[in-house]
Design a protein around this motif. Structure first.
Motif, mmCIF file in Angstrom:
data_model
loop_
_atom_site.group_PDB
_atom_site.id
_atom_site.type_symbol
_atom_site.label_atom_id
_atom_site.label_comp_id
_atom_site.label_asym_id
_atom_site.label_seq_id
_atom_site.Cartn_x
_atom_site.Cartn_y
_atom_site.Cartn_z
ATOM 1 N N ALA A 102 -9.762 14.792 -15.780
ATOM 2 C CA ALA A 102 -10.274 13.601 -16.456
ATOM 3 C C ALA A 102 -9.116 12.918 -17.193
ATOM 4 O O ALA A 102 -7.989 13.412 -17.182
ATOM 5 N N LYS A 103 -9.374 11.817 -17.838
ATOM 6 C CA LYS A 103 -8.318 11.082 -18.535
ATOM 7 C C LYS A 103 -7.661 11.963 -19.594
ATOM 8 O O LYS A 103 -8.309 12.784 -20.234
ATOM 9 N N ILE A 104 -6.360 11.742 -19.790
ATOM 10 C CA ILE A 104 -5.595 12.533 -20.748
ATOM 11 C C ILE A 104 -4.509 11.672 -21.362
ATOM 12 O O ILE A 104 -3.992 10.748 -20.730
ATOM 13 N N GLY A 105 -4.162 11.976 -22.606
ATOM 14 C CA GLY A 105 -3.017 11.365 -23.262
ATOM 15 C C GLY A 105 -2.271 12.438 -24.028
ATOM 16 O O GLY A 105 -2.899 13.311 -24.644
ATOM 17 N N VAL A 106 -0.934 12.420 -23.977
ATOM 18 C CA VAL A 106 -0.142 13.397 -24.722
ATOM 19 C C VAL A 106 0.960 12.682 -25.489
ATOM 20 O O VAL A 106 1.408 11.596 -25.109
ATOM 21 N N ASP A 107 1.386 13.310 -26.581
ATOM 22 C CA ASP A 107 2.525 12.784 -27.333
ATOM 23 C C ASP A 107 3.255 13.941 -27.991
ATOM 24 O O ASP A 107 2.631 14.932 -28.381
ATOM 25 N N HIS A 186 -14.545 4.280 -28.785
ATOM 26 C CA HIS A 186 -14.097 5.446 -28.033
ATOM 27 C C HIS A 186 -14.113 6.693 -28.914
ATOM 28 O O HIS A 186 -13.879 6.631 -30.119
ATOM 29 N N LYS A 187 -14.337 7.832 -28.280
ATOM 30 C CA LYS A 187 -14.252 9.121 -28.953
ATOM 31 C C LYS A 187 -13.487 10.074 -28.041
ATOM 32 O O LYS A 187 -13.806 10.204 -26.865
ATOM 33 N N VAL A 188 -12.451 10.711 -28.578
ATOM 34 C CA VAL A 188 -11.676 11.659 -27.793
ATOM 35 C C VAL A 188 -11.626 13.006 -28.499
ATOM 36 O O VAL A 188 -11.681 13.089 -29.728
ATOM 37 N N LYS A 189 -11.540 14.053 -27.680
ATOM 38 C CA LYS A 189 -11.284 15.378 -28.222
ATOM 39 C C LYS A 189 -9.780 15.528 -28.407
ATOM 40 O O LYS A 189 -9.002 15.138 -27.539
ATOM 41 N N ILE A 199 6.082 19.052 -32.613
ATOM 42 C CA ILE A 199 4.656 18.880 -32.823
ATOM 43 C C ILE A 199 4.145 18.017 -31.679
ATOM 44 O O ILE A 199 4.811 17.061 -31.277
ATOM 45 N N TYR A 200 3.000 18.381 -31.131
ATOM 46 C CA TYR A 200 2.464 17.588 -30.025
ATOM 47 C C TYR A 200 0.951 17.513 -30.126
ATOM 48 O O TYR A 200 0.305 18.305 -30.812
ATOM 49 N N ALA A 201 0.392 16.500 -29.464
ATOM 50 C CA ALA A 201 -1.056 16.286 -29.468
ATOM 51 C C ALA A 201 -1.522 15.942 -28.069
ATOM 52 O O ALA A 201 -0.784 15.342 -27.279
ATOM 53 N N ILE A 202 -2.750 16.340 -27.774
ATOM 54 C CA ILE A 202 -3.396 16.053 -26.502
ATOM 55 C C ILE A 202 -4.734 15.403 -26.784
ATOM 56 O O ILE A 202 -5.490 15.885 -27.637
ATOM 57 N N ALA A 203 -5.034 14.313 -26.104
ATOM 58 C CA ALA A 203 -6.324 13.641 -26.222
ATOM 59 C C ALA A 203 -7.037 13.702 -24.876
ATOM 60 O O ALA A 203 -6.454 13.357 -23.844
ATOM 61 N N LEU A 204 -8.289 14.146 -24.897
ATOM 62 C CA LEU A 204 -9.107 14.266 -23.695
ATOM 63 C C LEU A 204 -10.452 13.585 -23.924
ATOM 64 O O LEU A 204 -10.794 13.239 -25.061
ATOM 65 N N ASP A 205 -11.221 13.407 -22.860
ATOM 66 C CA ASP A 205 -12.552 12.831 -23.000
ATOM 67 C C ASP A 205 -13.329 13.570 -24.087
ATOM 68 O O ASP A 205 -13.217 14.801 -24.224
ATOM 69 N N GLY A 206 -14.136 12.828 -24.827
ATOM 70 C CA GLY A 206 -14.871 13.416 -25.930
ATOM 71 C C GLY A 206 -15.794 14.546 -25.538
ATOM 72 O O GLY A 206 -16.068 15.450 -26.330
ATOM 73 N N ASN A 207 -16.287 14.541 -24.304
ATOM 74 C CA ASN A 207 -17.189 15.600 -23.841
ATOM 75 C C ASN A 207 -16.457 16.675 -23.039
ATOM 76 O O ASN A 207 -17.088 17.474 -22.347
#
Length: 218
Positions: A102-107, A186-189, A199-207
């Motif tokens: 599913a959609k993903i974002g990383v930083d 929008h809501k992301v996990k 330090i890093y972060a991952i954003a995924l679909d809220g469900n």
């Protein structure tokens, strides 16, 4: 790293590559792009696309050059339909690659990055977020502002949005598992973690039902 079928929403791959490092193979088209970029940008382009192909090859068993990838300079990399979604981020000495069905974002950022925490927060964050750091020590304020930045940028990459238009629209409370976009709903996990000096972060679909991701080092 968690792996299942590509069409399963729990698929997630996460890789960290140190920079500088060896260059992996890229396609002839990508080599043409390298020659059109400045030396610094060309090297980063070759490194990041080569690492992406190497990671996807290890995940799928296909040859690196057979991965159905469109990776134009300055644009997010795209996989062929049915292959999931890719997100990449780099700092001065590391490249982070995330792959999901599913959609993903990383930083990613270095934890020792130097910046003026209160000044950056007042420029880009909301009033309530600024209140949150008012009584913190300088080091704690720096830590929280950096953490909030990587979470928000990961969410913006999940959204395929622009930082200037969205950095103050995404709301994330410290230690929360979710981030919210005020305007678009929008809501992301969110998964926010430290590893070594980053330090890093991952954003995924809220469900998303993905468990806490494990990073693979290369």
């Amino acid at each position: 790293m968690i792996t299942t079928q590509i069409n399963n929403k729990s698929v997630l791959g996460l890789w960290l590559f140190l920079m500088p490092s060896k260059l992996f193979p890229i396609t002839s088209e990508e080599k043409k792009w390298v020659k059109m970029l400045t030396p610094k940008r060309g090297l980063l382009y070759h490194f990041s696309r080569g690492c992406l192909r190497h990671a996807m090859s290890s995940m799928t068993g296909l040859g690196p050059l057979d991965i159905p990838l469109k990776a134009y300079p300055g644009k997010p990399p795209l996989l062929a339909e049915g292959w999931g979604h890719i997100s990449m981020s780099h700092c001065s000495d590391a490249l982070l690659i995330g792959w999901s069905s599913a959609k993903i974002g990383v930083d990613i950022e270095r934890m020792d990055r130097k910046f003026q925490a209160h000044k950056l927060s007042k420029r880009f964050f909301t009033q309530n977020e600024n209140y949150e750091i008012e009584n913190l020590t300088p080091s704690k304020a720096q830590e929280l502002v950096l953490k909030r930045w990587v979470v928000k940028e990961a969410a913006i990459k999940w959204q395929s949005g622009k930082i200037a238009n969205n950095i103050n629209q995404w709301i994330w409370q410290n230690k929360s598992s979710f981030a919210y976009h005020k305007k678009l709903g929008h809501k992301v996990k969110v998964y926010e973690q430290n590893h070594d000096r980053w330090i890093y972060a991952i954003a995924l679909d809220g469900n998303s039902i993905t468990r806490k991701p494990i990073i693979c080092l290369n």
